[in-house]
Design a protein around this motif. Sequence first.
Motif, PDB file in Angstrom:
ATOM      1  N   LEU A  71      61.184  -0.763  53.610  1.00  0.00           N
ATOM      2  CA  LEU A  71      62.078  -0.807  52.456  1.00  0.00           C
ATOM      3  C   LEU A  71      61.747   0.233  51.396  1.00  0.00           C
ATOM      4  O   LEU A  71      62.571   0.497  50.520  1.00  0.00           O
ATOM      5  N   ARG A  72      60.548   0.814  51.444  1.00  0.00           N
ATOM      6  CA  ARG A  72      60.153   1.766  50.414  1.00  0.00           C
ATOM      7  C   ARG A  72      59.634   3.041  51.038  1.00  0.00           C
ATOM      8  O   ARG A  72      59.139   3.040  52.170  1.00  0.00           O
ATOM      9  N   ARG A  73      59.730   4.119  50.266  1.00  0.00           N
ATOM     10  CA  ARG A  73      59.133   5.366  50.711  1.00  0.00           C
ATOM     11  C   ARG A  73      57.621   5.234  50.654  1.00  0.00           C
ATOM     12  O   ARG A  73      57.075   4.364  49.989  1.00  0.00           O
ATOM     13  N   ARG A  74      56.930   6.108  51.353  1.00  0.00           N
ATOM     14  CA  ARG A  74      55.478   5.971  51.435  1.00  0.00           C
ATOM     15  C   ARG A  74      54.828   6.201  50.069  1.00  0.00           C
ATOM     16  O   ARG A  74      55.322   6.995  49.256  1.00  0.00           O
ATOM     17  N   SER A  75      53.748   5.496  49.837  1.00  0.00           N
ATOM     18  CA  SER A  75      52.981   5.628  48.596  1.00  0.00           C
ATOM     19  C   SER A  75      51.574   6.075  48.947  1.00  0.00           C
ATOM     20  O   SER A  75      50.992   5.626  49.944  1.00  0.00           O
ATOM     21  N   ILE A  76      51.042   6.979  48.131  1.00  0.00           N
ATOM     22  CA  ILE A  76      49.705   7.525  48.366  1.00  0.00           C
ATOM     23  C   ILE A  76      48.796   7.125  47.203  1.00  0.00           C
ATOM     24  O   ILE A  76      49.159   7.270  46.033  1.00  0.00           O
ATOM     25  N   PHE A  77      47.615   6.614  47.547  1.00  0.00           N
ATOM     26  CA  PHE A  77      46.650   6.184  46.544  1.00  0.00           C
ATOM     27  C   PHE A  77      45.321   6.883  46.802  1.00  0.00           C
ATOM     28  O   PHE A  77      44.778   6.808  47.907  1.00  0.00           O
ATOM     29  N   ARG A  78      44.820   7.588  45.786  1.00  0.00           N
ATOM     30  CA  ARG A  78      43.537   8.270  45.922  1.00  0.00           C
ATOM     31  C   ARG A  78      42.395   7.305  45.609  1.00  0.00           C
ATOM     32  O   ARG A  78      42.477   6.473  44.705  1.00  0.00           O
ATOM     33  N   ALA A  79      41.324   7.416  46.353  1.00  0.00           N
ATOM     34  CA  ALA A  79      40.168   6.549  46.163  1.00  0.00           C
ATOM     35  C   ALA A  79      39.269   7.090  45.058  1.00  0.00           C
ATOM     36  O   ALA A  79      39.198   8.304  44.826  1.00  0.00           O
ATOM     37  N   ARG A  80      38.601   6.185  44.389  1.00  0.00           N
ATOM     38  CA  ARG A  80      37.553   6.575  43.460  1.00  0.00           C
ATOM     39  C   ARG A  80      36.288   6.813  44.282  1.00  0.00           C
ATOM     40  O   ARG A  80      35.869   5.952  45.042  1.00  0.00           O
ATOM     41  N   ARG A  81      35.691   7.983  44.094  1.00  0.00           N
ATOM     42  CA  ARG A  81      34.577   8.373  44.945  1.00  0.00           C
ATOM     43  C   ARG A  81      33.285   8.534  44.163  1.00  0.00           C
ATOM     44  O   ARG A  81      33.229   8.310  42.969  1.00  0.00           O
ATOM     45  N   LYS A  82      32.246   8.932  44.923  1.00  0.00           N
ATOM     46  CA  LYS A  82      30.909   9.189  44.384  1.00  0.00           C
ATOM     47  C   LYS A  82      30.351   7.971  43.657  1.00  0.00           C
ATOM     48  O   LYS A  82      29.746   8.061  42.598  1.00  0.00           O
ATOM     49  N   ARG A  83      30.581   6.810  44.263  1.00  0.00           N
ATOM     50  CA  ARG A  83      30.017   5.570  43.732  1.00  0.00           C
ATOM     51  C   ARG A  83      28.642   5.338  44.352  1.00  0.00           C
ATOM     52  O   ARG A  83      28.401   5.640  45.517  1.00  0.00           O
TER      53      ARG A  83
END
Length: 884
Positions: free
Chosen positions: A48-60
């Motif tokens: 039903l929706r276009r793709r969504s991109i989520f960036r990860a928080r890194r260097k933890r």
Amino acid sequence: MVVADYAFRFDALPERVTFSKQIKISGWLLHRRGLPIHGIRGIVRSVLRRRSIFRARRKRSRPLIAAAYPDLPEAGQSGFLLVLELPLGRSEITIQVQDDRKIWRTIFVTDIWAFPLTLLGRIGLPRVERFLSTYFAQLFVGNRQNTASSVNPHSLSQIEGSLPRERLQSFRGEPGSTQRDLGAVHLFVTSKSNLFIREIADLLCAGFRDAGCEAQLLIDQIPAEKTEEGKIQIVVTPHEFFNLFLRDKLPWEKMQRLTNHLFLLGTEQPESEWFDSNLVVAPHARAMLDIHLSGVAAYRAHSLPCFHLPLGYHPLLEQSDIPAKSKRDLDICVLAAMTDRREEFIAANADFFAARNCHIRFVPIGFAKTEETRSYLPIPQRNALLQRAKILLNVHYSDLRYFEWHRALIAMANRCCLISETCEGFEPLVPGKHFVMAKADDLTTCCEYYLEHEDERKAITAAAYDFICERVTQKDNCRAFLQQIETVFRRQSDGADSNFDREANPEQAFATEPLPDALAKHLSRRPTALFVSALREDLSHIFQRANQKPAATDERSTDPVSTAHRITMLRDMRRGYIERFGAQQKAQQSGDAIFRLLENTGFNDTAPAISAIVTLYNYSSYVRQCLESLEDSKTEAIPGGIEAVIVNDASTDDSLKQAIAWQQISRHPVRIVDKRLNTGLADARNLGLQLARAPYAFILDADNMVFPRALEQLHATIVRDNSAAAYSMLCRFQSAHNNREGLLSYFDWDPQMLVEFPYIDAMALFDREQLIKIGGYDTELYKLGWFGWEDYDLWLRIAEAKLHVSFLPNVLCLYRHHERAMSITTNLFERELVAHLIERYRSLIETYPPKRRILGVNRSVFEQTTKTSSNACKPVDVHMAQSR
């Protein structure tokens, strides 16, 4: 480049069905050859929706990974957090890594069905939303394990198909059996290992001796290159022995040849970083061993020969140099490594633990716990503690249902009732007969039941003790292990196939006994009670919000949107504090009053035992809750009781009005110190210390709270130990006090650890005279523009003065966590602040040489700072901060 070039693990993946809109995926990822990683992202695709991109928080920070992969400098900061928003219905989740050429590579794909209940949160019922999301997830999805890792080359279904876990049973011999050809066992450990590993090695060595072998425990010695006939060499916990000792003694080629003659004993949970580290050397070993059946299954799934060498009872497990008390005075004991999962559990149930006599002892992870580590109790002291406790509570390290055999045995050997989260691999123990097993949400209910039903609790502990002494001894387990490997080696010498599956006993049904009827009925009604409680709290919060004014403080009234803006804000605040300090000093020199005193009728000549010093500045929304927690405090066991000294640091809202209203109805003596000028938290606390009357002072900010038994227990501790300070664990919360987020101040007093990073909050009970003697709180940090660091500076001075500090290992106080705090903004000037602290506490740093961190920052920053420490005491350098 292929995915196999990466080592990664997800801490826990969401179930295939979720009732939340947002899911969080955390874990770690690094390149096996140390090549750079430019990003991690998650892609959500739905119909039903276009793709969504989520960036990860890194260097933890991931200290465990740094220890498991010592050759990769990036390992310590390999953690990531991925937050995904899911639409209604089915979504395909793809997780990708951006390699050194900035090409996105897919490392994981799964499908998730989402049925979010967000409407409830929007209409003001967030607790009901959380409850129903969790309840439906357990009801429709269950507690199936769902993990992903780069370490296993096969899919989970392939592993289970080739090696069904049910077929793996303990290698236990019949008691009294003596047939064996092996006569000598040498066990190897390093002095740099965890004390837990040393204890396991001692236990196994004693078991082999009792089984008739010549057994030796060799510390920091290199195994023989050739094993004599009739002898085996066992390295206990290879990842520690190789990484902490042997790699510094031998080149890799020689280590590899040497390993061909060794048995390697794993003691770590599968799907953990330590288990993965063992896999580096495991293929070169003569065979792997593991203390747990799940470890045996995991090694065999990697096509590695593995034997089961289980732990068992030995009198060493109950040795203590302290005479056992006739009556157990501790209700519940928790002994475990600190993990996010355990922290969340204790925080969520803080009210339960605070109301009882509990000993919650967490030890830090990421480095070996030796005799120098304060949080890890020596064996005799630990056994004495368990001999005082009624219940040992076990909460799992992760989502794996791993039965912690060592923890179970020390509980049972010391006749302490074990109550554990649902687990696997406990055979031949019987849940309900030898220990209590329940879901995580039901653990506190079970604890409450068995605390109230002493006879039933004692029946379980007696049955468990008798069973392990007769049927689960280390002697018999070691004997059975020797018989097992002799059988396999004879088959090998005869040219037969060494099928390790054939060595398992026939399948056995897992025996369990039901929970008592009264407890089972109570647990069946618990979901309804929790729902009603969540609904009541939400409705109460809705009505409170309608009449509640938002909190306003100068520390949080500005929302900095850029580094330059935040720097300007700090400069203005620093200038204001310097001006107000100067004005206050001039007023004192002129004889003008800098404050006025307001006292209630209860403030008489009777000297209290504790002065609760409450610092107040623009906390009108919170101060009443804080003061009411003092009103509810139990003080019968405190000779002289308590007084409240409220220092109003020139608030501009109606904080003072709220304090006066409470003062008039309080049962305690209350003195309000109304200051003319706002000179900051440190100065307000120092003034409160000067105007308090009691020998002990409890530091309490007006947005925090105490549980009813906090002051009583802290007072008993500081008097008993004759300490300069005593502190307990704190439960962090946000907004409403039941919105728990985690813990603070959860490790024992340890100057070595303190030099590395700040881990203790200000909320503690102090010997007032000694606190004043070392100078109280430092007001210079405020003048320099460094806000929120006065607590750490004080604890460093206490360590420098070598004052005795007591830790009370229970959750007794509540700490309000705000979205923005000045200590976060101050971190813009981390380098300058650390330079100041280094210059001031150089002798302390030399006494306790730090390891990875120094005064809360990484060594790299420290090493840069030491080169320019001559500028340590300069005020904030705006140009330097902007260049960062």
